[in-house]
Design an enzyme around this catalytic site. Structure first.
Site, mmCIF file in Angstrom:
data_model
loop_
_atom_site.group_PDB
_atom_site.id
_atom_site.type_symbol
_atom_site.label_atom_id
_atom_site.label_comp_id
_atom_site.label_asym_id
_atom_site.label_seq_id
_atom_site.Cartn_x
_atom_site.Cartn_y
_atom_site.Cartn_z
ATOM 1 N N ASP A 16 -12.565 -11.984 6.301
ATOM 2 C CA ASP A 16 -11.979 -12.987 7.195
ATOM 3 C C ASP A 16 -11.710 -12.425 8.587
ATOM 4 O O ASP A 16 -12.191 -12.950 9.595
ATOM 5 C CB ASP A 16 -10.676 -13.535 6.610
ATOM 6 C CG ASP A 16 -10.893 -14.331 5.331
ATOM 7 O OD1 ASP A 16 -11.930 -14.993 5.230
ATOM 8 O OD2 ASP A 16 -10.027 -14.282 4.443
ATOM 9 N N ARG A 96 3.895 -9.828 3.258
ATOM 10 C CA ARG A 96 3.594 -10.607 4.455
ATOM 11 C C ARG A 96 4.726 -10.629 5.481
ATOM 12 O O ARG A 96 4.469 -10.513 6.687
ATOM 13 C CB ARG A 96 3.201 -12.043 4.071
ATOM 14 C CG ARG A 96 1.936 -12.141 3.218
ATOM 15 C CD ARG A 96 0.830 -11.291 3.773
ATOM 16 N NE ARG A 96 -0.437 -11.445 3.061
ATOM 17 C CZ ARG A 96 -1.235 -10.443 2.749
ATOM 18 N NH1 ARG A 96 -0.898 -9.199 3.060
ATOM 19 N NH2 ARG A 96 -2.377 -10.659 2.131
ATOM 20 N N ASP A 125 -0.270 -17.530 2.077
ATOM 21 C CA ASP A 125 -0.036 -16.519 3.102
ATOM 22 C C ASP A 125 0.113 -17.097 4.500
ATOM 23 O O ASP A 125 0.820 -16.534 5.338
ATOM 24 C CB ASP A 125 -1.170 -15.486 3.094
ATOM 25 C CG ASP A 125 -0.985 -14.429 2.020
ATOM 26 O OD1 ASP A 125 0.121 -14.359 1.455
ATOM 27 O OD2 ASP A 125 -1.941 -13.690 1.734
ATOM 28 N N SER A 177 -11.774 -12.425 -3.899
ATOM 29 C CA SER A 177 -10.745 -12.334 -2.869
ATOM 30 C C SER A 177 -9.667 -11.393 -3.395
ATOM 31 O O SER A 177 -9.078 -11.644 -4.450
ATOM 32 C CB SER A 177 -10.157 -13.720 -2.584
ATOM 33 O OG SER A 177 -9.107 -13.623 -1.645
#
Length: 406
Positions: A16, A96, A125, A177
């Site tokens: 990404d 995060r 996220d 992922s």
């Protein structure tokens, strides 16, 4: 699109964020500064500086956040016994907020006029990053390419990367992922998207052995805690980072901490993933074992309710909120006596209690013994039961009287 001069990107070097650097420059005409939060992903950090610059970033920050991650995010969550939906040990969730906070600090330092992340519009996220940004820079514009670009799948991402000559390690056949840090490794996508498929553990596991390949003899360990925080392993004083790393190795060897679950995402859908959390699973088990002798009944039972709420807060990205801070203050109070040693036996995916001790233990063998004692009058229980059962007795008498009238 609006033009920005300088954008800070949450960068991992994965698929990404690798394609986002050129995409940002093409669509916004901006300088891109990559920020990597080192939360213990180790090998994934190799070559990131060269890759980011070659892909078009003007600068890259690789920030070592591991110690802060462990002591300010992981350990408070362990002390809370916070587990999402009974299985998930929140490995991605609490990583995060700390990365988001550091991104804001760098963005303000660099005079950036926007922050960008590579989270999809289907995931959790995006919420976690953006709530952290709002907590420290409430007016900062946020760019989320997955919500606005024409790319619709990971296959199209791979093709975009190939078209731009961006080196990637993934192929469409191995394109799980993943999220990796000191605490865990997650796997999603491909065959895992069908919850009826058994995971191919031989193919996907990286931190843990399969149960079949784990040793045929148990491994014994001792973990020491002070006020709810692990401070030693097998009698050796260690810092929190090293304890987790050591337990990851020991737990992985014994197939500990493999979790296959379907969870309820914050954005409304269910998702299926496989998590590897060997060291974390051991620490959670040991901590809860120690609490069983150190906490009184009322505190322990109330704390179980707090644990559920705390897990939701962490999962939902609400770390920087008054409620999380208030709950942590309550939890810290409960941990004042959670000090002692926990012995565990690890065997083929199982964590088995092998003894607990604490100077603050509320367990009294003198009171609990089946042998003769001098402290407990068993006749006292009759009056207690009569009073405790009085509402049941009164109700039964009322129902009996009604029946007799008919």
């Amino acid at each position: 699109m609006k033009k920005y001069n300088k954008v800070v990107l949450a960068y991992s070097g994965g698929l990404d964020t690798s394609i986002i650097i050129p995409w940002l420059k093409e669509n916004y005409g901006c300088e891109v500064i990559a920020v990597v939060g080192n939360v213990g992903q180790k090998d994934e950090l190799e070559g990131l500086e060269k890759k980011a610059i070659n892909t078009g970033a003007s600068k890259i920050y690789i920030e070592d956040l591991t110690k802060e991650f462990v002591y300010d995010y992981i350990f408070p969550t362990i002390k809370a016994n916070a587990v999402y939906e009974g299985k998930y040990l929140l490995g991605t969730s609490f990583a995060r907020p700390i990365i988001g906070k550091r991104m804001v600090e760098i963005a303000l330092k660099e005079g950036a006029d926007a922050i960008c992340h590579g989270c999809t519009g289907k995931g959790n996220d995006q919420v976690r990053f953006e709530l952290a940004i709002k907590a420290y820079a409430p007016d900062m514009p946020i760019i989320a390419p997955w919500r606005i670009w024409d790319i619709k799948s990971r296959e199209e991402e791979i093709q975009y990367a190939m078209d731009k000559n961006i080196p990637i390690k993934l192929t469409p056949e191995t394109n799980y992922s993943k999220d990796k840090n000191l605490w865990h490794l997650s796997h999603e996508g491909l065959d895992l998207e069908n919850p009826n498929n058994e995971p191919n553990y031989e193919k996907i596991l990286e931190l843990s052995k399969t149960v079949e390949k784990a040793p045929d003899k148990p491994t014994y360990i001792t973990i020491s805690f002070e006020k709810g925080i692990p401070v030693a392993l097998n009698g050796k004083k260690m810092n929190g980072v090293d304890i987790i790393l050591a337990l990851n190795k020991i737990g992985g060897e014994n197939a500990i901490g493999i979790c296959d679950m379907v969870e309820n995402r914050l954005v409304g859908m269910k998702s299926r993933g496989v998590y590897e959390t060997p060291g974390g699973s051991i620490l959670y088990y040991a901590h809860k074992d120690l609490e069983s002798i150190c906490l009184d009944k009322e505190t322990m039972h109330y704390k179980e309710m707090v644990s559920l709420k705390f897990a939701d807060i962490v999962y939902n990205g609400q770390w920087y909120t008054p409620l999380r801070e208030a709950l942590s203050a309550f939890i810290d109070k409960t941990q004042e006596t959670v000090t002692g040693d926990v012995n565990l036996k690890l065997y083929k995916g199982n964590i088995i209690s092998a003894g607990i001790s604490s100077p603050y233990s509320l367990y009294s063998e003198e009171y609990a013994t089946f042998n003769e004692d001098e402290v407990y009058n068993q006749n006292d229980s009759a009056g207690f039961i009569n009073l405790f059962g009085l509402p049941i007795t009164v109700k039964a008498k009322m129902e009996q009287a009604l029946k007799e009238k008919k």
